[in-house]
Design a protein around this motif. Structure first.
Motif, PDB file in Angstrom:
ATOM      1  N   VAL B 187       0.685  -1.208   0.136  1.00  0.00           N
ATOM      2  CA  VAL B 187      -0.269   0.040  -0.177  1.00  0.00           C
ATOM      3  C   VAL B 187       0.821   1.279   0.063  1.00  0.00           C
ATOM      4  O   VAL B 187       1.830   1.251   0.523  1.00  0.00           O
ATOM      5  N   SER B 188       0.454   2.294  -0.858  1.00  0.00           N
ATOM      6  CA  SER B 188       1.505   3.284  -0.850  1.00  0.00           C
ATOM      7  C   SER B 188       1.173   4.262   0.513  1.00  0.00           C
ATOM      8  O   SER B 188       0.231   4.171   1.253  1.00  0.00           O
ATOM      9  N   ARG B 189       2.144   5.157   0.814  1.00  0.00           N
ATOM     10  CA  ARG B 189       2.207   5.832   1.962  1.00  0.00           C
ATOM     11  C   ARG B 189       1.008   6.778   2.186  1.00  0.00           C
ATOM     12  O   ARG B 189       0.716   6.980   2.928  1.00  0.00           O
ATOM     13  N   LEU B 190       0.810   7.251   0.968  1.00  0.00           N
ATOM     14  CA  LEU B 190      -0.253   8.327   0.849  1.00  0.00           C
ATOM     15  C   LEU B 190      -1.580   7.722   1.325  1.00  0.00           C
ATOM     16  O   LEU B 190      -2.383   8.226   1.978  1.00  0.00           O
ATOM     17  N   ARG B 191      -1.638   6.440   0.555  1.00  0.00           N
ATOM     18  CA  ARG B 191      -3.114   5.634   1.078  1.00  0.00           C
ATOM     19  C   ARG B 191      -2.974   5.313   2.506  1.00  0.00           C
ATOM     20  O   ARG B 191      -3.846   5.265   3.539  1.00  0.00           O
ATOM     21  N   ILE B 192      -1.798   5.026   3.158  1.00  0.00           N
ATOM     22  CA  ILE B 192      -1.505   4.655   4.577  1.00  0.00           C
ATOM     23  C   ILE B 192      -2.090   5.779   5.410  1.00  0.00           C
ATOM     24  O   ILE B 192      -2.766   5.941   6.515  1.00  0.00           O
ATOM     25  N   TRP B 193      -1.510   7.009   4.800  1.00  0.00           N
ATOM     26  CA  TRP B 193      -1.835   8.224   5.635  1.00  0.00           C
ATOM     27  C   TRP B 193      -3.333   8.315   5.524  1.00  0.00           C
ATOM     28  O   TRP B 193      -3.864   8.820   6.712  1.00  0.00           O
ATOM     29  N   TRP B 194      -4.151   8.360   4.554  1.00  0.00           N
ATOM     30  CA  TRP B 194      -5.308   8.541   4.483  1.00  0.00           C
ATOM     31  C   TRP B 194      -6.254   7.515   5.026  1.00  0.00           C
ATOM     32  O   TRP B 194      -7.133   7.770   6.063  1.00  0.00           O
ATOM     33  N   HIS B 195      -5.912   6.183   4.789  1.00  0.00           N
ATOM     34  CA  HIS B 195      -6.723   5.076   5.570  1.00  0.00           C
ATOM     35  C   HIS B 195      -6.313   4.470   6.861  1.00  0.00           C
ATOM     36  O   HIS B 195      -7.254   3.844   7.298  1.00  0.00           O
ATOM     37  N   VAL B 196      -5.076   4.662   7.262  1.00  0.00           N
ATOM     38  CA  VAL B 196      -4.529   4.275   8.587  1.00  0.00           C
ATOM     39  C   VAL B 196      -4.659   5.367   9.430  1.00  0.00           C
ATOM     40  O   VAL B 196      -5.086   5.333  10.762  1.00  0.00           O
ATOM     41  N   LEU B 197      -3.574   6.188   9.240  1.00  0.00           N
ATOM     42  CA  LEU B 197      -3.443   7.376  10.173  1.00  0.00           C
ATOM     43  C   LEU B 197      -4.458   8.444  10.592  1.00  0.00           C
ATOM     44  O   LEU B 197      -4.899   8.698  11.881  1.00  0.00           O
ATOM     45  N   LEU B 198      -4.995   8.895   9.497  1.00  0.00           N
ATOM     46  CA  LEU B 198      -5.941   9.653  10.034  1.00  0.00           C
ATOM     47  C   LEU B 198      -7.296   9.165  10.551  1.00  0.00           C
ATOM     48  O   LEU B 198      -7.551  10.067  11.537  1.00  0.00           O
ATOM     49  N   PRO B 199      -7.591   8.110  10.087  1.00  0.00           N
ATOM     50  CA  PRO B 199      -9.016   7.591  11.049  1.00  0.00           C
ATOM     51  C   PRO B 199      -8.742   7.258  12.346  1.00  0.00           C
ATOM     52  O   PRO B 199      -9.508   7.475  13.272  1.00  0.00           O
ATOM     53  N   LEU B 200      -7.199   6.858  12.712  1.00  0.00           N
ATOM     54  CA  LEU B 200      -6.888   6.612  13.959  1.00  0.00           C
ATOM     55  C   LEU B 200      -6.670   7.722  14.577  1.00  0.00           C
ATOM     56  O   LEU B 200      -6.375   7.801  16.013  1.00  0.00           O
ATOM     57  N   SER B 201      -6.644   9.162  14.215  1.00  0.00           N
ATOM     58  CA  SER B 201      -6.084  10.378  14.721  1.00  0.00           C
ATOM     59  C   SER B 201      -7.509  11.224  14.882  1.00  0.00           C
ATOM     60  O   SER B 201      -7.232  12.496  15.180  1.00  0.00           O
ATOM     61  N   LYS B 202      -8.764  10.668  14.612  1.00  0.00           N
ATOM     62  CA  LYS B 202      -9.861  11.388  14.634  1.00  0.00           C
ATOM     63  C   LYS B 202      -9.899  12.335  15.837  1.00  0.00           C
ATOM     64  O   LYS B 202     -10.238  13.490  15.650  1.00  0.00           O
ATOM     65  N   PRO B 203      -9.781  11.881  16.957  1.00  0.00           N
ATOM     66  CA  PRO B 203      -9.961  12.875  18.147  1.00  0.00           C
ATOM     67  C   PRO B 203      -9.102  14.173  18.157  1.00  0.00           C
ATOM     68  O   PRO B 203      -9.316  15.278  18.416  1.00  0.00           O
ATOM     69  N   SER B 204      -7.736  13.709  17.715  1.00  0.00           N
ATOM     70  CA  SER B 204      -6.772  14.873  17.512  1.00  0.00           C
ATOM     71  C   SER B 204      -7.216  15.874  16.571  1.00  0.00           C
ATOM     72  O   SER B 204      -7.111  16.927  16.502  1.00  0.00           O
ATOM     73  N   LEU B 205      -7.559  15.229  15.367  1.00  0.00           N
ATOM     74  CA  LEU B 205      -7.957  16.053  14.245  1.00  0.00           C
ATOM     75  C   LEU B 205      -9.212  17.149  14.542  1.00  0.00           C
ATOM     76  O   LEU B 205      -9.119  18.310  14.318  1.00  0.00           O
ATOM     77  N   ALA B 206     -10.030  16.385  15.500  1.00  0.00           N
ATOM     78  CA  ALA B 206     -11.299  17.205  15.941  1.00  0.00           C
ATOM     79  C   ALA B 206     -10.705  18.263  16.774  1.00  0.00           C
ATOM     80  O   ALA B 206     -11.322  19.549  16.756  1.00  0.00           O
TER      81      ALA B 206
END
Lengths: 287, 286
Positions: B187-206
């Motif tokens: 999986v490409s890094r960009l997809r990891i960023w979007w599909h793995v890291l961002l969903p797992l950081s939702k509270p911080s993003l909020a």
């Protein structure tokens, strides 16, 4: 980690670096350069060496603004360091409705300072609600000219800054309070140590790192006071509430002496930089 | 100091007294923090015939009326101001979230040359007060044709060094195993960023979203110098204009101020937990 193209990290960094470079780093260098010119947006600018700084040194308005900003550091900062400790102690208890109270105390923090300033201008009116309260309780015999008397204006504006900021620092102290190990209190409780003594000998000493952080953060904030002044007094009466940033704004965007204003900005930067470095030190110590 | 131990009855009495004193203190403090707003609300609802400086002051309007709001809306494009504030806030917050979390990814999880250097520059840029930058940024904005534009209003908030540090903190708490597994799958890094890291950081993003929202929503100095077309005024500029246009007819100023407070109250009401968390993380972990 292996298995990735060596240029990949930079691709992720490019957008952020481009924006910060164009709108923070380049302007920062440019601002320092401008402080050595007579830039005014209209006529062509020239390099003038230290002229702006020499002029600052001899400018009573600059010294007045600096004095007012330092008064902020001397008066408003201690208030912003001490009052929120009491607030945090007050709300640091699982009581019914406590979250609502925390939110209501925090509310001024999220309100735009322009709105807060206007609200308080109204509260401060000569025949306004605050004067009514002071007269009714016999605290004063005559209405106080909060914003129109040069002796009061700066302190009245300061009160609004304190009012608007204390909820923020309360939350920082709240975090500090909740990080204190519970067993310390349990042990004291078993020993029959009174709550007051617990506060004095456990809570306050353990809160020291938070106090340090709040001191620096509120100092940096105090250096930048603008909106309250703009909305409530425009620096008056008789420049009694003119702060450094207000004077910077006035020099740049009212008088259009942007080179001169840039020099004020450099002074502001120098002071906040020192405060920020202290802050960084403190945060590192905290882990 | 050792005092006699507390009996359960003494303890209960002490707790009750403590709670009673606390509530008294809390009421007093909240009266101080929201009192001015309640007074503003009351003023905005008072009819033209009511004396605003009556003695003693009347806390409740004698004949509550919405006519002040109607008049403000007639005289000022309040909805336009609101729309401008919303557009600028949405653009600024989303671009800050995207650019900050993009930059945070390599800083949190990759090794590369110049990493320390990037860190240093970011840290330095966090210490520069906007007031120093505003003259050159103003000049730049004019040169780029950004005066009187949404983009110009967004620019100082479009990517913050604080946001990068904040998201880096969030990413570095996510287990590396998740990412390694995805890399093995090709999986490409960009997809990891979007599909793995961002969903797992939702509270911080909020939390970051809420914080940038407050900053851009309350911003006054930058719009004040950048915008001279009232059609592009944001709410703080609009209310400030109101205060001079109605030369302190407080009923109208109050109505405009109350109107401009409503959106922030709604956001705050729904997300106060993120405010509190954000203040904590912002202060402690910076």
């Amino acid at each position: 980690m292996r298995l990735s193209h060596p240029l990949l990290p930079y691709l992720f960094l490019i957008p952020a670096c481009a924006i910060l470079g164009l709108f923070v780093l380049y302007p920062a260098g440019k601002a320092i350069w401008l402080s050595f010119t007579d830039f005014n947006l209209i006529t062509s600018s020239h390099f003038v060496g230290w002229d702006n700084y020499v002029r600052l040194w001899a400018d009573p308005f600059f010294w007045g603004a600096l004095r007012n900003t330092l008064l902020y550091l001397l008066v408003a900062v201690p208030m912003l360091v001490i009052l929120p400790i009491f607030l945090a102690l007050l709300v640091n208890k699982a009581l019914p409705g406590i979250r609502l109270f925390r939110a209501l105390i925090y509310l001024p923090v999220v309100t735009s300072l322009v709105i807060s300033g206007l609200v308080w201008k109204w509260v401060y009116e000569e025949r306004g609600i605050l004067n009514h309260f002071l007269l009714a309780t016999g605290l004063t015999d005559n209405p106080v000219a909060f914003l129109t008397d040069p002796a009061n204006a700066l302190f009245s504006v300061m009160a609004v800054t304190i009012w608007a900021g204390m909820g923020y620092y309360m939350v920082i102290y709240l975090a500090g309070l909740q990080a204190i190990p519970r067993h310390l209190y349990e042990a004291a409780e078993v020993e029959g140590v009174s709550r007051w003594q617990q506060t004095l000998h456990i809570t306050l000493p353990m809160l020291k790192p938070s106090v340090a952080v709040v001191t620096v953060m509120s100092s940096i904030a105090a250096m930048k006071v603008f909106e309250e002044v703009y909305v409530m007094t425009r620096g008056g009466p008789l420049d009694s509430s003119k702060t450094l940033v207000f004077y910077l704004y006035e020099s740049a965007f009212v008088e259009f002496e942007m080179g001169y204003a840039a020099a004020i900005g450099v002074v502001l930067f120098a002071v906040t930089l020192i405060l920020s470095l202290v802050n960084l030190r403190l945060l590192k110590q905290e882990g | 100091m050792t005092l006699p131990r507390w009996t359960p009855a003494q303890k209960r009495r002490r707790d009750l007294l403590d709670a009673a004193l606390r509530y008294a203190g809390l009421l007093l403090v909240t009266l101080l923090t929201i009192g001015p707003f309640l007074w503003l609300l009351s003023t905005s609802l008072k009819s033209g015939s009511e004396n605003l400086f009556a003695y003693p002051p009347s806390l409740l309007p004698a004949e509550p009326t919405l006519s002040n709001y109607a008049r403000v809306f007639e005289g000022q494009p309040m909805l336009r101001y609101l729309a401008n504030s919303l557009i600028v806030a949405v653009l600024a917050v989303s671009s800050n979230l995207i650019f900050a979390s993009l930059a945070a990814y390599p800083l949190a999880r990759m090794r590369f040359r110049g990493r320390r250097w990037v860190f240093g520059v970011l840290l330095a840029s966090m210490m520069i007060p906007f007031q120093l930058l505003m003259i050159p940024v103003y000049e730049l904005a004019i040169a780029l044709g950004l005066q009187n534009s949404y983009l110009g209003l967004v620019v100082p908030h479009a990517c913050t060094a604080f946001g990068i540090f904040f998201m880096r903190q969030a990413f570095s708490t996510i287990p590396a195993a998740l990412e390694e597994a995805a890399i093995m799958e090709g999986v490409s890094r960009l997809r990891i960023w979007w599909h793995v890291l961002l969903p797992l950081s939702k509270p911080s993003l909020a939390t970051l979203a809420v914080f940038s929202f407050i900053a851009v929503w309350g911003d006054f100095l930058w719009p004040l110098i950048l915008i001279d077309d009232p059609q592009l005024y944001t709410l703080p500029l609009g209310v400030n204009r109101l205060a001079s246009a109605f030369s302190m007819d407080w009923r109208l100023v109050a109505a405009g101020a109350v109107f401009s407070l409503i959106p922030i109250l709604i956001v705050f009401g729904f997300s106060q937990r993120f405010f509190i968390e954000g203040a904590l993380k912002g202060a402690v972990k910076g």
